[in-house]
Write a protein that holds these residues in place. Structure first.
Motif, PDB file in Angstrom:
ATOM      1  N   ALA A  15       0.827  -1.207   0.000  1.00  0.00           N
ATOM      2  CA  ALA A  15       0.000   0.000   0.000  1.00  0.00           C
ATOM      3  C   ALA A  15       0.862   1.257   0.000  1.00  0.00           C
ATOM      4  N   LEU A  16       1.978   1.255   0.753  1.00  0.00           N
ATOM      5  CA  LEU A  16       2.869   2.416   0.774  1.00  0.00           C
ATOM      6  C   LEU A  16       3.423   2.689  -0.613  1.00  0.00           C
ATOM      7  N   VAL A  17       3.907   1.646  -1.270  1.00  0.00           N
ATOM      8  CA  VAL A  17       4.489   1.838  -2.602  1.00  0.00           C
ATOM      9  C   VAL A  17       3.438   2.314  -3.595  1.00  0.00           C
ATOM     10  N   GLU A  18       2.238   1.770  -3.510  1.00  0.00           N
ATOM     11  CA  GLU A  18       1.170   2.224  -4.405  1.00  0.00           C
ATOM     12  C   GLU A  18       0.865   3.706  -4.183  1.00  0.00           C
ATOM     13  N   LEU A  19       0.887   4.145  -2.932  1.00  0.00           N
ATOM     14  CA  LEU A  19       0.673   5.562  -2.646  1.00  0.00           C
ATOM     15  C   LEU A  19       1.772   6.404  -3.279  1.00  0.00           C
ATOM     16  N   LEU A  20       3.025   5.994  -3.121  1.00  0.00           N
ATOM     17  CA  LEU A  20       4.142   6.772  -3.650  1.00  0.00           C
ATOM     18  C   LEU A  20       4.120   6.822  -5.174  1.00  0.00           C
ATOM     19  N   VAL A  21       3.777   5.719  -5.807  1.00  0.00           N
ATOM     20  CA  VAL A  21       3.689   5.696  -7.265  1.00  0.00           C
ATOM     21  C   VAL A  21       2.682   6.730  -7.757  1.00  0.00           C
ATOM     22  N   ASN A  22       1.635   6.930  -6.986  1.00  0.00           N
ATOM     23  CA  ASN A  22       0.560   7.822  -7.413  1.00  0.00           C
ATOM     24  C   ASN A  22       0.663   9.236  -6.863  1.00  0.00           C
ATOM     25  N   ASP A  23       1.381   9.423  -5.731  1.00  0.00           N
ATOM     26  CA  ASP A  23       1.276  10.707  -5.045  1.00  0.00           C
ATOM     27  C   ASP A  23       2.609  11.335  -4.663  1.00  0.00           C
ATOM     28  N   ALA A  24       3.723  10.660  -4.890  1.00  0.00           N
ATOM     29  CA  ALA A  24       5.033  11.260  -4.597  1.00  0.00           C
ATOM     30  C   ALA A  24       5.472  12.062  -5.812  1.00  0.00           C
ATOM     31  N   ARG A  25       5.391  13.382  -5.727  1.00  0.00           N
ATOM     32  CA  ARG A  25       5.629  14.227  -6.887  1.00  0.00           C
ATOM     33  C   ARG A  25       7.043  14.071  -7.439  1.00  0.00           C
ATOM     34  N   SER A  26       8.020  13.824  -6.562  1.00  0.00           N
ATOM     35  CA  SER A  26       9.394  13.663  -7.031  1.00  0.00           C
ATOM     36  C   SER A  26       9.587  12.358  -7.794  1.00  0.00           C
ATOM     37  N   PHE A  27       8.639  11.423  -7.651  1.00  0.00           N
ATOM     38  CA  PHE A  27       8.646  10.205  -8.470  1.00  0.00           C
ATOM     39  C   PHE A  27       7.814  10.409  -9.729  1.00  0.00           C
TER      40      PHE A  27
END
Length: 410
Positions: free
Chosen positions: A274-286
């Motif tokens: 779930a953390l990685v899915e959040l980052l894929v969708n919401d971490a602007r630097s990614f």
């Protein structure tokens, strides 16, 4: 109208709305805080260096110097297996990702690296970023905590991430779990809380008391996020302090870099699916960065494999023990509990003089001074690599002994 006095401020004059960058550089020099760049011919345990040429091409010196200042802890940047993996990646996949991972920049090499990282960090998934800095900034912003409890000596990327967030930031004493407990107990702001710390602190070589920090966080159902930049690859099964302490199931966010022991470039986050899915969708630097280059992913993946299954880690720790004992025996106050060995000097000018004298003897280990470290704690940050041999370590000890006697710090 161009060329008039009204334009003076644009390029650093006294009027207008420009920036007087030349004055600011002069002030840095006058405060004895100026830093310059020193090009090298290789990232290795020894290299030829050139004085800073500014905008011109560098001219390398004629003497090869032993490098005892690099974060290339396992010496894998020159390993033939890592270099071969890079060459194969460039030939088969390409030199660059060409786009964001969410567009067309996601390759099998990225997925292979992330699978290896997740296995090593004992998490469900991992995600590679273009840098460790981007990983810290993107992760904290995506989590969007209401309160961040941050160690007083956390890395600048964590500090900047906290500044950019909307969180209330509470700084607790360095490696002080009691202070963290007290400040968490005194905090009355509702919402999500995040405890953030480096695991190995890069200037002091100290190790965060992770189990105690986790215990403090558990009292408030807070999350724990750690930066394993200076630990990844060096401990149990190629992991970091989290793995050494058996805390993989208690640390919610494990972050680190690929640019130190893993001989590459980039950063990563390891945690739940779930953390990685959040980052894929919401971490602007990614989301808004071109993906990590396939060659960097291949280098890090191969370096991680070597760290996990080879003898390089044990060679590093043998060198650390030898160097620490040698520097202590000649009279230095050596701090730290890791591969980072701060030789404490105290006075800024004496530290600079010692670093120069050591370099005159063929050993590169620059002085670390304020504002990087507090006043009165200037030091030489000495770091061996797995690829230094016994003679290299002895030469480093001798250089410090002779230099210390010449400068008057021994």
């Amino acid at each position: 109208m161009s060329g008039t006095d009204d334009d003076a401020g644009v390029d650093g004059g006294t009027s207008g709305h420009g920036f007087d960058v030349a004055r600011r550089v002069t002030e840095i020099r006058e405060a004895d805080l100026y830093r310059d760049l020193q090009p090298a011919d290789a990232v290795d345990s020894a290299a030829y260096f050139a004085p800073d040429p500014g905008g011109d091409l560098p001219v390398l010196s004629g003497e090869r110097e032993l490098v005892f200042a690099s974060n290339n802890y396992l010496g894998l940047t020159q390993d033939e297996r890592v270099q071969r993996a890079v060459a194969e990646a460039a030939e088969t996949v390409g030199t660059g990702a060409g786009a964001s991972r969410l567009v067309t920049g996601d390759t099998l090499l990225h997925r292979d690296l992330e699978a290896r990282l997740a296995e090593t960090k004992r998490t469900e998934r991992a995600l590679a970023f273009s840098s460790g800095y981007a990983a810290n900034v993107g992760t904290i912003a995506a989590l969007d905590p209401d309160v961040v409890f941050s160690d007083a000596l956390n890395h600048a990327s964590i500090v900047d991430a906290c500044r950019l967030s909307n969180a209330e930031v509470v700084v607790y004493g360095h490696c002080d779990a009691d202070d963290l407990r007290a400040k968490m107990a005194a905090c009355d702001r509702p919402g999500s809380w995040l405890v953030v710390t480096d695991t190995v602190f890069s200037m002091d070589g100290t190790v965060a008391p992770l189990a105690e920090l986790c215990n403090a966080a558990d009292r408030h159902d807070a999350w724990v996020m750690v930066d394993e930049a200076h630990a990844t690859g060096l401990y149990d099964d190629g992991g970091g302090i989290v793995q050494r302490e058996g805390l993989s199931d208690r640390v919610d966010v494990q972050l680190g870099t690929l640019s130190k022991a893993l001989a590459s470039q980039g950063g990563y986050v390891a945690g739940s699916d779930a953390l990685v899915e959040l980052l894929v969708n919401d971490a602007r630097s990614f989301v808004f960065s071109t993906g990590l280059t396939p060659t960097a992913a291949a280098a890090a993946g191969e370096a991680l494999h070597i760290a996990r299954h080879g003898a390089v880690r044990s060679r590093l720790w043998e060198n650390v023990t030898h160097l620490r004992e040698g520097l202590t025996d000649v009279g230095y106050d050596v701090h730290g509990d890791t591969q980072i060995l701060p030789v404490m000097v105290g006075d800024r000018e004496e530290a600079l003089a010692l670093a120069d004298a050591v370099r005159d003897r063929g050993v590169l280990a620059p002085a670390i001074r304020p504002p990087t470290v507090p006043e009165g704690t200037s030091r030489i940050r000495v770091v061996p690599m797995a690829t230094h041999d016994r003679v290299d370590i002895e030469d480093c000890i001798l250089a410090f002994k002779e230099a210390g006697e010449d400068v008057g710090v021994l």
